[in-house]
Enzyme design. Structure first.
Site, PDB file in Angstrom:
ATOM      1  N   LEU A  59      20.231  15.026   8.032  1.00 61.06           N
ATOM      2  CA  LEU A  59      21.108  16.109   8.478  1.00 61.06           C
ATOM      3  C   LEU A  59      22.547  15.914   8.009  1.00 61.06           C
ATOM      4  CD1 LEU A  59      19.719  16.845  12.057  1.00 61.06           C
ATOM      5  CD2 LEU A  59      19.205  17.995   9.886  1.00 61.06           C
ATOM      6  N   ARG A  60      22.867  14.750   7.446  1.00 60.31           N
ATOM      7  CA  ARG A  60      24.092  14.494   6.686  1.00 60.31           C
ATOM      8  C   ARG A  60      25.383  14.493   7.500  1.00 60.31           C
ATOM      9  NH1 ARG A  60      21.435  12.275   2.572  1.00 60.31           N
ATOM     10  NH2 ARG A  60      20.567  13.745   1.042  1.00 60.31           N
ATOM     11  N   HIS A 175      11.937   2.249   4.942  1.00 61.94           N
ATOM     12  CA  HIS A 175      12.002   2.647   3.535  1.00 61.94           C
ATOM     13  C   HIS A 175      11.670   1.395   2.740  1.00 61.94           C
ATOM     14  CE1 HIS A 175      14.072   4.717   0.016  1.00 61.94           C
ATOM     15  NE2 HIS A 175      13.996   3.459  -0.405  1.00 61.94           N
ATOM     16  N   HIS A 228       7.651   7.853   3.717  1.00 69.37           N
ATOM     17  CA  HIS A 228       7.316   8.502   2.440  1.00 69.37           C
ATOM     18  C   HIS A 228       6.442   7.655   1.499  1.00 69.37           C
ATOM     19  CE1 HIS A 228      10.802   6.091   1.443  1.00 69.37           C
ATOM     20  NE2 HIS A 228      11.679   6.997   1.822  1.00 69.37           N
ATOM     21  N   ASN A 273      13.334  10.057  -4.190  1.00 74.92           N
ATOM     22  CA  ASN A 273      12.989   8.640  -4.050  1.00 74.92           C
ATOM     23  C   ASN A 273      12.165   8.425  -2.791  1.00 74.92           C
ATOM     24  OD1 ASN A 273      12.970   5.903  -4.639  1.00 74.92           O
ATOM     25  ND2 ASN A 273      14.885   5.505  -3.558  1.00 74.92           N
ATOM     26  N   ASP A 300      11.087  14.541   4.372  1.00 73.10           N
ATOM     27  CA  ASP A 300      12.208  13.822   3.753  1.00 73.10           C
ATOM     28  C   ASP A 300      13.235  14.830   3.246  1.00 73.10           C
ATOM     29  OD1 ASP A 300      13.891  11.869   2.808  1.00 73.10           O
ATOM     30  OD2 ASP A 300      12.561  11.153   1.230  1.00 73.10           O
ATOM     31  N   HIS A 304      21.576  18.188  -0.940  1.00 72.23           N
ATOM     32  CA  HIS A 304      22.775  17.803  -1.675  1.00 72.23           C
ATOM     33  C   HIS A 304      23.534  19.062  -2.077  1.00 72.23           C
ATOM     34  CE1 HIS A 304      21.752  13.548  -2.101  1.00 72.23           C
ATOM     35  NE2 HIS A 304      20.522  13.910  -2.403  1.00 72.23           N
ATOM     36  N   GLY A 319      16.760  13.396  -4.078  1.00 68.86           N
ATOM     37  CA  GLY A 319      16.463  14.124  -2.854  1.00 68.86           C
ATOM     38  C   GLY A 319      16.290  15.611  -3.054  1.00 68.86           C
TER      39      GLY A 319
END
Length: 428
Positions: A59-60, A175, A228, A273, A300, A304, A319
């Site tokens: 959610l950045r 990850h 992932h 990734n 995921d 951006h 992403g």
């Protein structure tokens, strides 16, 4: 006063039934008989499932609001039929202390349309190395611990993190990536990579750390979830761990199920990734879903700014976005061709994530009223220009799909209603 949803096909008890669904004071109630004054919503035969859950979103915010915000990201989630999302910790500041986590939870309380469950980072600064966070202090406020975007490189550090996570009853959500095996790669080390002069990421960079962590989970008793999964080796390692009775689970994402490195082109919207892997890896992932090895599909979702995704495969940021297209893609390309049952898809996207991560919501009497109304007949092409997310980068742009969320309900509150739905909505 209740809200009564009539003429519905509802997922309950692992199957679909023709029933009426009633909501009162934010919960599903057993007494669905409408009374005078109740609000009646005629669903006209549409399908109701427990609200979709995505245990892996970015959610950045705080720190990178130019990419996404809590407001835009949860609006995208609601439009995609998600009622709960789990937010990854690669933020600024990273949620590595109660003080830093509070910056995120304040924004969630103010702006979130759906339930947002944050992860705490494993390491201070979310660096994948160095000092561990205070697991005991953070545990009551987070759904688990992750350094997503970075693999924890030291086995000793990960073992201690698992011991601390086990002590506070929270999962490690990993990850898996061995830095020493990356060698500057950015797409799968396959035929496309070699024919076009790119630098490849080998499969071992993922599965080698999965292998290590499973043994650490066995030694510590920690609940362990792999993010992932993209390689056939990782699927087999998780399969064997489950056969041993370990508390191990994993997720994969729609793009790994529907695409391979054969689909690559020189555009940043194909860069993520882990990268898109081989056809053999994709088939192993589908087999893992069918036999229960892979229990969760997560997106995921990693938005951006446009300029960060327009630099080709070599230079674009890693992403893609996924919240607004995951369900229609999987329904169209896995369920309709008969590769996966619809019931199984609901388990992967709604039921299993709740069970594994201890999350609320559903369609059973007594549940928090978190559910999604789906129009399975809707046919359209994916148009990133219509996304509510700030991110637009998806390899599925213009793909024909089928099925969409037309109503998303969180705690009894309708947080999304499709603009072009014709569902009747009246009061008795």
């Amino acid at each position: 006063m209740k809200t009564v949803y009539t003429n519905a096909r509802i997922f309950r008890g692992g199957r679909f039934v023709e029933e009426t669904l009633a909501v009162e004071e934010g919960r599903i109630v057993a007494d669905a008989a409408p009374r005078t004054g109740d609000r009646i919503v005629d669903l006209q035969g549409l399908t109701v499932v427990p609200g979709l859950v995505d245990v892996h979103v970015h959610l950045r915010e705080p720190g990178f609001a130019y990419k996404e915000t809590i407001s835009s990201g949860t609006a995208a989630a609601a439009r995609g039929g998600y009622t709960t999302v789990c937010s990854m910790p690669n933020l600024d500041p990273a949620p590595d202390s109660l003080e830093h986590l509070a910056r995120q939870t304040e924004l969630i309380r103010r702006d979130a349309l759906v339930r947002v469950k944050p992860y705490g980072s494993i390491t201070v600064g979310q660096r994948g190395c160095g000092e561990l966070v205070d697991f005991e202090a953070l545990a009551p406020e987070v759904v688990g611990f992750s350094d997503d975007g970075r693999g924890v490189q030291s086995a000793e550090l990960m073992e201690e993190a698992m011991r601390r996570a086990a002590a506070v009853g929270r999962p490690i959500v990993a990850h898996c990536e061995v830095d020493d095996l990356l060698r500057g790669g950015y797409i799968h080390d396959g035929v496309y990579c070699r024919e076009h002069g790119h630098k490849g990421i080998c499969s071992e960079s993922e599965w080698r750390q999965v292998e290590r962590d499973i043994e650490l989970a066995a030694a510590t008793g920690c609940q362990y979830h792999v993010c992932h999964v993209s390689t056939k080796e990782s699927v087999e390692l998780v399969r064997r761990a489950k056969a041993r009775g370990l508390r191990v689970s994993c997720e994969t994402a729609p793009h790994y199920l529907l695409l391979t490195d054969e689909d690559l082109c020189e555009e940043g919207r194909f860069k993520m990734n882990p990268p898109l892997r081989s056809r053999e890896d994709r088939e192993a992932l589908i087999e893992g879903i069918l036999d229960g090895t892979i229990e969760v599909i997560a997106t995921d979702h990693a938005p951006h700014a446009a300029g960060e995704k327009l630099r080709g495969l070599a230079r674009s940021a890693m992403g893609i976005v996924g919240l607004e297209c995951a369900f229609p893609l999987l329904f169209r390309y896995l369920v309709l061709p008969g590769r996966l049952s619809f019931e199984r898809l609901v388990e992967l996207m709604a039921v299993n994530p709740r069970r594994i991560f201890g999350l609320e919501g559903g369609t059973e009497p007594g549940d928090e009223a978190d559910f999604t109304v789906l129009d399975l007949a809707a046919e359209y092409r994916l148009d990133p220009a219509t996304f509510r997310s700030k991110g637009r980068a998806t390899p599925f742009a213009a793909w024909p799909v089928r099925g969409r969320a037309v109503r998303t309900v969180v705690g009894g509150r309708e947080v999304y209603v499709c603009e072009d739905t014709t569902i009747a909505n009246s009061n008795r």
